[in-house]
Design a protein around this motif. Sequence first.
Motif, short mmCIF file in Angstrom:
data_model
loop_
_atom_site.label_atom_id
_atom_site.label_comp_id
_atom_site.label_asym_id
_atom_site.label_seq_id
_atom_site.Cartn_x
_atom_site.Cartn_y
_atom_site.Cartn_z
N ASN A 91 0.87 -1.17 0.00
CA ASN A 91 0.00 0.00 0.00
C ASN A 91 0.91 1.22 0.00
OD1 ASN A 91 -1.36 2.25 1.50
ND2 ASN A 91 -3.09 0.85 1.27
N ILE A 92 0.67 2.08 -0.98
CA ILE A 92 1.59 3.19 -1.18
C ILE A 92 0.85 4.52 -1.17
CG2 ILE A 92 3.05 4.30 -2.93
CD1 ILE A 92 3.93 1.48 -3.75
N THR A 93 1.38 5.49 -0.46
CA THR A 93 0.89 6.86 -0.59
C THR A 93 2.11 7.70 -0.97
OG1 THR A 93 1.38 7.63 1.64
CG2 THR A 93 -0.70 6.48 1.34
N ALA A 94 1.90 9.00 -1.14
CA ALA A 94 3.04 9.85 -1.50
C ALA A 94 4.01 9.99 -0.34
CB ALA A 94 2.55 11.22 -1.94
N GLU A 95 3.58 9.61 0.88
CA GLU A 95 4.43 9.81 2.06
C GLU A 95 5.14 8.57 2.56
OE1 GLU A 95 1.12 11.11 2.27
OE2 GLU A 95 2.02 12.92 1.40
N PHE A 108 4.40 -2.74 3.39
CA PHE A 108 4.69 -3.95 2.63
C PHE A 108 4.42 -5.14 3.53
CE2 PHE A 108 7.55 -7.18 0.87
CZ PHE A 108 7.34 -7.05 -0.50
N ASP A 109 3.53 -6.01 3.12
CA ASP A 109 3.22 -7.21 3.92
C ASP A 109 3.86 -8.42 3.28
OD1 ASP A 109 1.66 -5.48 5.32
OD2 ASP A 109 -0.27 -6.39 4.79
N PHE A 110 4.41 -9.29 4.11
CA PHE A 110 5.10 -10.46 3.56
C PHE A 110 5.01 -11.62 4.54
CE2 PHE A 110 8.88 -10.07 6.29
CZ PHE A 110 8.73 -8.77 6.74
N SER A 111 5.15 -12.83 4.00
CA SER A 111 5.07 -14.00 4.86
C SER A 111 6.39 -14.21 5.60
CB SER A 111 4.74 -15.23 4.02
OG SER A 111 5.54 -15.23 2.85
N HIS A 112 6.31 -14.33 6.89
CA HIS A 112 7.47 -14.63 7.73
C HIS A 112 6.90 -14.93 9.11
CE1 HIS A 112 11.56 -14.74 9.06
NE2 HIS A 112 11.44 -13.71 9.87
#
Length: 601
Positions: free
Chosen positions: A484-488, A492-496
């Motif tokens: 999910n990205i904004t200008a600010e 980042f979601d990841f499996s761990h």
Amino acid sequence: MNSDELRSKYIEFFTQHGHTQIEGKSLLPENDPTVLFTTAGMHPLVPYLLGEPHPAGKRLVDYQKCIRTGDIDSVGDPSHLTFFEMLGNWSLGDYFKEDAIKMSFEFLISPKWLGIPLEKLGVTVFAGDENAPKDEESARVWKELGIPESRISYRPKEDNWWGPAGSTGPCGPDSEMFYDIGKEPCGPDCGPGCSCGKWLEIWNDVFMQYNKTEAGIYEPLARKCVDTGMGIERTVTILNGKKSVYDTEVFAPVIAAVTSAMNPGGYTYGEDADKDKSIRIICDHVRSSTFVLGDPKAVSPSNVGAGYVLRRLIRRAVRHGRKLGMESLIPAALAVVEKFSGPYPELAAGKASIVEELRREEEKFLETLQKGEHEFEKLLPNLLKDPKKTMSGRLAFKLYDTYGFPIELTDELAGENGMTVNRAEFDEAFKKHQELSRSQGGQVFKGGLADQGEMAVKYHTATHLLHRALRMVLGDHVAQKGSNITAERMRFDFSHPVPMTAEEIKRVQDIVNEQIGKDLPVTMEMMSLDQAKAAGAMALFGEKYESQVKVYTVGKSPADFFSKEVCGGPHVERTGTMGRFTIQKEQSSSAGIRRIRAALE
Ligand code: SER
């Protein structure tokens, strides 16, 4: 013609007209902070409408699952839906107005395709304003095809313009197609686009020719595009002469599942207006929930974002289910899985988790209801002292806000004890709360478009560097689960399975900054998915890809690279422009999934 036939005919017609069929995408948009759900067929195509080359070419066709929750409170009437399917065809810098309209006309009118009688069709075109001229060209083409002037309405931007409301992105005038259901006109000005109920919109041809910039300027696009969208449910409704989408084959098996789960049984849809309304709410909400839970990027019910909308949908359906004596929504969800697994095989694949999540949310909601009832009983002795026997709306709102206890149930309990609730006061508190959550949720409907600003593009490249760095430090089990990205900032979601150590976080951050420091070129190639995998490219698990994909490489050469991923783009040209990368937070996102929040400075 049923919905399966309509879907196939549409794809067949446009394939015959040189379009390549592409896969519809997830309901949960990637890299787009402006919307919680995919709201239109064009939504996943925004980068391509803005100029990115599409691996499948310049003429595309698909069907796309969409959710719009702006009208969630109107669901229950015969026409509103939260989930719908959109058929769409696109020209990415290929044909424009004339051909788009001619193809729409042929598909609608020709007996070989939909065979709608010509006299039933009406259209609207853009009336013109200070940003763009009156769309004489579209009107001319419609007239040449045989639509009389009396069935062409010229309408302002509010009606005949598609594009970002308050944000930036591709946009332009549109021409909408309406079916005349034959009702008397509501007045002398009644024409296509009138909202009196005579004219049902079935299709929209958008002529994307501007990019609305942050400064509110409409810049002409270098490459003009066409984006069209036809709602499957509505079109099936008119093709079968039905009054309501709920009277079509689309909903028939779901309605049947609901009525057979009712207690007492023996009810037939259509017998009682109140019950029918509850049935429609259940059918719509369960259909939306099943599609969200069965999505490759499924979210679980929660108190934020898309998870919150999902929770509201399920809980509202449960409430109406209770009214009808239903024990569970699961039979209705299974009917949805059964009905739609042909075009959406992910539903059959996700069946077990759909059922499990629904069961869990139903249980949780039951607990909430019990807690709310308990709180109400505690309040009761005091409430009964009121000579007017009125419960204040503020108190009812508190039950709702703190315990999630629905106002309808507060009403009911109050009624059982000879009292009424001050609904006006409740509604006021509720409205304030809604406005607040709407602005916080940041949900944009018409034209919620991906932010393609300079910072968003840098963050997008940063997700690739981070993904690779995480795999280097933590191991190959790491896979991207969402971003999910904004200008600010970026998330980042990841499996761990476990929290990262401070040492690991530092190493990952250092690796990303090292790659930025090397000022590596970022290049794009198109190839088949198999070739991409053979070349060592990472692809997102569960994502649907075209036969040709774009592969972005960060590195000195196609062989000597740091990161290679299948991705739609866009990306920076060189990593040196990105700035310094800092990991601000590493936390749990859900079971087995970690979340990193990072910024570029
Ligand atoms: N984007 C337009 C719509 O949703 C046409 O696809 O109506």
